[in-house]
Design a protein around this motif. Structure first.
Motif, PDB file in Angstrom:
ATOM      1  N   THR A   1       4.100   8.475 -13.825  1.00 39.57           N
ATOM      2  CA  THR A   1       2.827   8.952 -13.281  1.00 39.57           C
ATOM      3  C   THR A   1       2.572   8.484 -11.837  1.00 39.57           C
ATOM      4  OG1 THR A   1       1.969   8.863 -15.530  1.00 39.57           O
ATOM      5  CG2 THR A   1       0.350   9.079 -13.751  1.00 39.57           C
ATOM      6  N   VAL A   2       2.341   9.458 -10.975  1.00 37.96           N
ATOM      7  CA  VAL A   2       2.046   9.147  -9.566  1.00 37.96           C
ATOM      8  C   VAL A   2       0.571   9.422  -9.270  1.00 37.96           C
ATOM      9  CG1 VAL A   2       4.393   9.579  -8.719  1.00 37.96           C
ATOM     10  CG2 VAL A   2       2.745  11.473  -8.827  1.00 37.96           C
ATOM     11  N   ARG A   3       0.118   8.827  -8.170  1.00 37.06           N
ATOM     12  CA  ARG A   3      -1.274   8.962  -7.730  1.00 37.06           C
ATOM     13  C   ARG A   3      -1.317   9.460  -6.278  1.00 37.06           C
ATOM     14  NH1 ARG A   3      -5.043   5.520 -10.646  1.00 37.06           N
ATOM     15  NH2 ARG A   3      -4.057   4.064 -12.089  1.00 37.06           N
ATOM     16  N   SER A   4      -2.539   9.742  -5.812  1.00 40.09           N
ATOM     17  CA  SER A   4      -2.732  10.242  -4.437  1.00 40.09           C
ATOM     18  C   SER A   4      -2.579   9.138  -3.401  1.00 40.09           C
ATOM     19  CB  SER A   4      -4.126  10.852  -4.305  1.00 40.09           C
ATOM     20  OG  SER A   4      -5.107   9.859  -4.608  1.00 40.09           O
ATOM     21  N   ARG A   5      -2.463   7.886  -3.868  1.00 40.33           N
ATOM     22  CA  ARG A   5      -2.397   6.734  -2.942  1.00 40.33           C
ATOM     23  C   ARG A   5      -1.611   5.621  -3.616  1.00 40.33           C
ATOM     24  NH1 ARG A   5      -8.577   6.486  -2.832  1.00 40.33           N
ATOM     25  NH2 ARG A   5      -8.260   8.601  -3.563  1.00 40.33           N
ATOM     26  N   ALA A   6      -1.184   4.646  -2.800  1.00 40.19           N
ATOM     27  CA  ALA A   6      -0.484   3.494  -3.375  1.00 40.19           C
ATOM     28  C   ALA A   6      -1.451   2.731  -4.281  1.00 40.19           C
ATOM     29  CB  ALA A   6       0.030   2.594  -2.267  1.00 40.19           C
ATOM     30  N   TRP A   7      -0.939   2.217  -5.398  1.00 39.13           N
ATOM     31  CA  TRP A   7      -1.789   1.573  -6.405  1.00 39.13           C
ATOM     32  C   TRP A   7      -0.996   0.414  -6.985  1.00 39.13           C
ATOM     33  CZ3 TRP A   7      -6.630   3.776  -7.310  1.00 39.13           C
ATOM     34  CH2 TRP A   7      -7.368   3.265  -8.376  1.00 39.13           C
ATOM     35  N   GLY A   8      -1.607  -0.774  -7.033  1.00 37.58           N
ATOM     36  CA  GLY A   8      -0.890  -1.969  -7.489  1.00 37.58           C
ATOM     37  C   GLY A   8      -0.669  -2.020  -8.985  1.00 37.58           C
ATOM     38  N   CYS A   9       0.246  -2.892  -9.384  1.00 37.66           N
ATOM     39  CA  CYS A   9       0.604  -3.063 -10.796  1.00 37.66           C
ATOM     40  C   CYS A   9      -0.117  -4.294 -11.352  1.00 37.66           C
ATOM     41  CB  CYS A   9       2.114  -3.255 -10.897  1.00 37.66           C
ATOM     42  SG  CYS A   9       2.746  -3.327 -12.582  1.00 37.66           S
ATOM     43  N   ASN A  10      -0.458  -4.282 -12.644  1.00 36.08           N
ATOM     44  CA  ASN A  10      -0.997  -5.475 -13.293  1.00 36.08           C
ATOM     45  C   ASN A  10       0.010  -6.619 -13.174  1.00 36.08           C
ATOM     46  OD1 ASN A  10      -3.219  -4.037 -14.121  1.00 36.08           O
ATOM     47  ND2 ASN A  10      -2.525  -3.745 -16.227  1.00 36.08           N
ATOM     48  N   PRO A  11      -0.473  -7.882 -13.224  1.00 32.24           N
ATOM     49  CA  PRO A  11       0.467  -9.005 -13.104  1.00 32.24           C
ATOM     50  C   PRO A  11       1.490  -9.045 -14.245  1.00 32.24           C
ATOM     51  CG  PRO A  11      -1.836  -9.764 -13.028  1.00 32.24           C
ATOM     52  CD  PRO A  11      -1.877  -8.319 -13.381  1.00 32.24           C
ATOM     53  N   PHE A  12       2.636  -9.647 -13.960  1.00 28.62           N
ATOM     54  CA  PHE A  12       3.682  -9.877 -14.959  1.00 28.62           C
ATOM     55  C   PHE A  12       3.151 -10.877 -15.995  1.00 28.62           C
ATOM     56  CE2 PHE A  12       7.353 -12.241 -16.483  1.00 28.62           C
ATOM     57  CZ  PHE A  12       8.240 -11.232 -16.788  1.00 28.62           C
ATOM     58  N   PRO A  13       3.472 -10.831 -17.279  1.00 26.94           N
ATOM     59  CA  PRO A  13       4.341  -9.836 -17.897  1.00 26.94           C
ATOM     60  C   PRO A  13       3.611  -8.521 -18.160  1.00 26.94           C
ATOM     61  CG  PRO A  13       3.585 -11.385 -19.560  1.00 26.94           C
ATOM     62  CD  PRO A  13       3.032 -11.864 -18.247  1.00 26.94           C
ATOM     63  N   ASN A  14       4.352  -7.444 -18.183  1.00 25.49           N
ATOM     64  CA  ASN A  14       3.802  -6.120 -18.432  1.00 25.49           C
ATOM     65  C   ASN A  14       4.170  -5.578 -19.810  1.00 25.49           C
ATOM     66  OD1 ASN A  14       4.755  -6.183 -15.253  1.00 25.49           O
ATOM     67  ND2 ASN A  14       2.651  -5.548 -15.607  1.00 25.49           N
ATOM     68  N   VAL A  15       5.108  -6.241 -20.457  1.00 31.51           N
ATOM     69  CA  VAL A  15       5.552  -5.788 -21.784  1.00 31.51           C
ATOM     70  C   VAL A  15       5.632  -7.001 -22.711  1.00 31.51           C
ATOM     71  CG1 VAL A  15       7.467  -4.746 -23.091  1.00 31.51           C
ATOM     72  CG2 VAL A  15       6.865  -3.834 -20.839  1.00 31.51           C
ATOM     73  N   LEU A  16       5.158  -6.818 -23.961  1.00 33.63           N
ATOM     74  CA  LEU A  16       5.355  -7.827 -25.015  1.00 33.63           C
ATOM     75  C   LEU A  16       5.760  -7.095 -26.294  1.00 33.63           C
ATOM     76  CD1 LEU A  16       2.228 -10.202 -24.682  1.00 33.63           C
ATOM     77  CD2 LEU A  16       4.608 -10.757 -24.065  1.00 33.63           C
ATOM     78  N   ALA A  17       6.521  -7.779 -27.154  1.00 33.15           N
ATOM     79  CA  ALA A  17       6.799  -7.232 -28.484  1.00 33.15           C
ATOM     80  C   ALA A  17       5.540  -7.349 -29.330  1.00 33.15           C
ATOM     81  CB  ALA A  17       7.936  -8.012 -29.133  1.00 33.15           C
ATOM     82  N   VAL A  18       5.305  -6.369 -30.210  1.00 33.56           N
ATOM     83  CA  VAL A  18       4.092  -6.335 -31.027  1.00 33.56           C
ATOM     84  C   VAL A  18       4.496  -6.276 -32.498  1.00 33.56           C
ATOM     85  CG1 VAL A  18       2.125  -4.851 -31.618  1.00 33.56           C
ATOM     86  CG2 VAL A  18       2.631  -5.334 -29.230  1.00 33.56           C
TER      87      VAL A  18
END
Ligand SMILES: Cc1cc2nc3c(=O)[nH]c(=O)nc-3n(C[C@H](O)[C@H](O)[C@H](O)COP(=O)(O)O)c2cc1C
Length: 391
Positions: A92-109
């Motif tokens: 997914t792209v946006r109309s402008r640059a957009w930052g990412c949430n801090p690491f970690p971004n994935v966890l096992a559930v």
């Protein structure tokens, strides 16, 4: 974790994945491409397989692929094509640059139920689901990125290359969403969707999927929970993109009234909320396909019952993979029933927890015209080949 290496490395930051990925079998697929040992996009005179099917006006070998998310840029989408995923969605792209949430971004559930399912509306989603770094098959994870985007000056040329790298019978699907910023009016928000769709058309894309199910658009409020607004946005976007097909990505929308809970004895008495979404979009001709489902929001806790992901606003996060398979199949069956009831012909892209050829078949049987896998494909780069072998 085992020595298996997902093509998106969950132990690295999003930026490191963007710059250095893909990894594992996808890195090998790209290397084979560079050597000329793999089937590549420009093989002279190459045509789609004999068994190819129509997907939104395109011949596709197998209507199976990877949805928006794990394929961060052209290198990832090209690797997916070479690994036999005939539908590859550009993140997914946006109309402008957009930052990412801090690491970690994935966890096992690790849901508690015997079959590992998370049931929409169940107490477990609010009480807390165990999340850690023990990745086990069949895989369920949480992803918490905040839909980061590069600036259009960067993603437009990259998306153009991604489209060109599709092999015969393969299709690159761009994904985009609108961005809500401080002080924006509803009209501004609609205009941002239109502007982003226009940027996508400039890459040469002739179809696209619009994300209406981002759990990060303001405190768990999802755009797709406001079908009237989705109707206004899709009308404006469709005016912009003309004949190009528009798909919308939906989160799980619960039936309005059921009897019998979630077991086999369940009967849907009233499905008017989902039907209203269809009426505001596909019935008006502004939307040609639904992609369902996106992640299911749950409170994530560690072994001590504390918030699992660090930082404010991250007590809840979207769960995907095996845990949401039942919910995904349920949405697809209901979209198919509504299609039949209203006499419409929209395309259904089914996803959520597809980790095996049996899951692919279950989604097709439920009414999906195409099937996708994000988490399952991350943990099994051979998934498309396995489904083809099982046909
Ligand atoms: C790493 C990752 C990133 C994702 N990012 C996006 C995104 O940018 N846009 C989007 O619409 N969905 C995103 N998703 C959701 C997937 O497209 C999909 O709806 C969800 O993961 C359910 O499918 P699955 O059970 O096969 O993973 C992401 C999923 C994963 C695993």
């Amino acid at each position: 974790m085992s020595d298996f290496e997902p093509f998106y490395d969950v132990n690295l930051s999003y930026d490191d994945n963007y710059a250095k990925g893909p990894f594992g079998a996808f890195a090998a697929a790209l290397a084979a491409d560079a050597d000329g040992t793999a089937a590549s996009a420009d093989a002279a005179g190459a045509v789609a397989d004999e068994s190819a099917v129509d997907f939104l006006g395109h011949q596709v070998n197998l209507p199976f692929g990877i949805p928006a998310g794990p394929l961060l840029n052209e290198r990832f989408t090209t690797a997916a094509f070479r690994a036999g995923f005939d539908l590859a969605t550009y993140k997914t792209v946006r109309s402008r640059a957009w930052g990412c949430n801090p690491f970690p971004n994935v966890l096992a559930v690790h849901p508690q139920s015997a079959d590992g399912s998370l049931i929409p509306g169940s107490a477990e989603l609010d009480e807390g689901v165990l999340a850690d770094t023990r990745y086990e098959q069949p895989i369920s994870i949480s992803n918490s990125f905040g839909v980061p985007s590069r600036d259009p000056d960067e993603w437009q040329p990259d998306m153009k290359r991604a489209i060109a790298a599709a092999g015969p019978g393969q299709l690159l699907i761009p994904s985009f969403q609108g961005s809500r910023t401080e002080g924006m009016t509803t009209d501004d928000y609609i205009a941002d969707h239109v502007a982003t769709a226009r940027l996508v058309t400039e890459t040469g894309a002739d179809l696209m999927v619009m994300n209406t199910s981002c759990p990060n658009e303001g405190h768990n409020r999802l755009l797709c929970h406001d079908p009237a607004l989705v109707g206004r946005i899709t009308e404006a976007v469709k005016n912009e993109i003309g004949d190009r097909a528009l798909a919308i990505k939906l989160a799980y929308i619960p039936p309005t009234e059921v009897t019998g809970g979630w077991g086999p004895e369940r009967t849907i008495v009233d499905d008017s909320a989902l039907e209203f979404m269809v009426k505001e979009t596909a019935e008006r001709g502004t939307v040609q396909a639904f992609s369902a489902i996106n992640t299911i929001s749950a409170r994530l806790v560690d072994a001590n019952g504390e918030q699992a992901l660090p930082g404010a606003g991250r007590d809840r996060s979207g769960v995907c993979g095996r845990a949401i398979r039942r919910a995904g199949l349920d949405m697809v069956a209901r979209l198919a029933a509504i299609r039949e009831k209203l006499g419409l012909d929209y395309t259904i892209i089914g996803l959520g927890g597809v980790v095996s050829p049996e899951d692919y078949a279950a989604y097709r049987a439920a009414g999906a015209d195409a099937v996708m896998s994000a988490t399952g494909a991350m943990w099994d780069a051979d998934l498309a080949r396995k489904i083809k072998a099982a046909r």
